[in-house]
Design an enzyme around this catalytic site. Sequence first.
Site, PDB file in Angstrom:
ATOM      1  N   CYS A   2      -6.907  -0.795  -1.279  1.00  0.00           N
ATOM      2  CA  CYS A   2      -7.879  -0.779   0.196  1.00  0.00           C
ATOM      3  C   CYS A   2      -8.267   0.435   0.487  1.00  0.00           C
ATOM      4  O   CYS A   2      -8.974   0.480   1.618  1.00  0.00           O
ATOM      5  CB  CYS A   2      -6.925  -1.716   1.239  1.00  0.00           C
ATOM      6  SG  CYS A   2      -6.375  -3.158   0.722  1.00  0.00           S
ATOM      7  N   HIS A  28     -10.556   0.203   7.559  1.00  0.00           N
ATOM      8  CA  HIS A  28      -9.912  -1.182   6.607  1.00  0.00           C
ATOM      9  C   HIS A  28      -9.728  -2.318   7.483  1.00  0.00           C
ATOM     10  O   HIS A  28      -8.842  -2.083   8.542  1.00  0.00           O
ATOM     11  CB  HIS A  28      -8.782  -0.655   6.020  1.00  0.00           C
ATOM     12  CG  HIS A  28      -8.260  -1.570   5.219  1.00  0.00           C
ATOM     13  ND1 HIS A  28      -8.580  -2.480   4.495  1.00  0.00           N
ATOM     14  CD2 HIS A  28      -6.749  -2.027   5.178  1.00  0.00           C
ATOM     15  CE1 HIS A  28      -7.935  -3.315   3.870  1.00  0.00           C
ATOM     16  NE2 HIS A  28      -6.579  -3.057   4.343  1.00  0.00           N
ATOM     17  N   ASN A  57      -9.261  -9.954   4.827  1.00  0.00           N
ATOM     18  CA  ASN A  57      -8.796  -8.660   4.113  1.00  0.00           C
ATOM     19  C   ASN A  57      -9.522  -8.748   2.707  1.00  0.00           C
ATOM     20  O   ASN A  57      -8.928  -9.319   1.979  1.00  0.00           O
ATOM     21  CB  ASN A  57      -7.430  -8.259   4.058  1.00  0.00           C
ATOM     22  CG  ASN A  57      -7.296  -6.892   3.461  1.00  0.00           C
ATOM     23  OD1 ASN A  57      -7.872  -6.285   2.615  1.00  0.00           O
ATOM     24  ND2 ASN A  57      -5.824  -6.621   3.438  1.00  0.00           N
TER      25      ASN A  57
END
Length: 350
Positions: free
Chosen positions: A119, A259, A289
């Site tokens: 990520c 993020h 996500n």
Amino acid sequence: MPKWELAPVSPRSVALALPERVVTNAELCETLDTTPEWIEEKTGILQRRFLQSHETVLDLAVESARKAMAAAEIGARDIDVLVVACTSPDWIMPSLGVSLAERLGIETPRILDLTQHACASSAYGMYTASCLLQEPGLDTALVVCAERGSGITDPQDRLTRIFFGDAAGAVVLRRTDGADGLLSYDLGNVYSDGVRMASAWRVDQEVPTSPTDTPRSPYIFMDGNVVLREAMTRVPKSLSEALSLAGVTVDEVSGFAVHQANAKLVRHIGRIAGAEPERVPVTADTLGNTAAASPLTALWRLAAEGRARRGDVIVLGAIGAGFLYGSLVFRLPADLVAAEVPGMALPGAG
């Protein structure tokens, strides 16, 4: 970390590619021992996108790259540097970057795959591309982040399945005239196996010297408490450090692209950073996500909402398994162009 004192580099366009299939919390709960209300309460996520079985990560990467190139009004021959990030590729080999170049007709020899930055990939990818563009004669880089989170999560594990979605994001970076562009950056890491995923040979393989438990599954493992602690600690501090190095205050920032671990966490990080909600866009509520791609979904939202125009200061911040984390501060020398994304209408459209 130092203030950026090399040739200025700045994002010129940003694009997304999303699967058509929308997966709601209710659909997930048909096979998971939880409820839609519990998922929304804990994460703020309402839905996410999943690739279908015949669709590939490469397909998403190609689509996002083409859109970003078109928005920047450049062609394949203009790409001097190609950085591609993916933790969930269709194939470990051959290179996703080379596969993407072949599909798009990109001829540069400067192709780099980031495969274990998870990520945090967008921050490291944009930083790496900016460094590679310092070579004399180079002008343009394409950074592509693509993920199939649905392919690395156990369909029966409510602790991971509810979070992840599939997407790709792409950004075109160019060297610029004048002082505007990348102002500063902050990068860091701290070891943790709180998020981990084993290679095929490692599943069920006992390794006496390893401090990590023997993996029994090929799917991702995630210790939610560790992730929450690290994200709430590292990301705001990294954002603050990068802003300090740039000589910019929080109030001077037009928008933060951070993020999207989950919607509630993004909002919390924004509060810690001292930014109003409208300056910290949330995409995790509808996309989940999307790992490497997730900060680019937020960057796209900033551009689409008019918060990434000429003279604006924008900040990108990310954290990923490892843990690796980083932030980049840009003052834009020109408007950042957001390519149109079906299903995510631009403000004023329709």
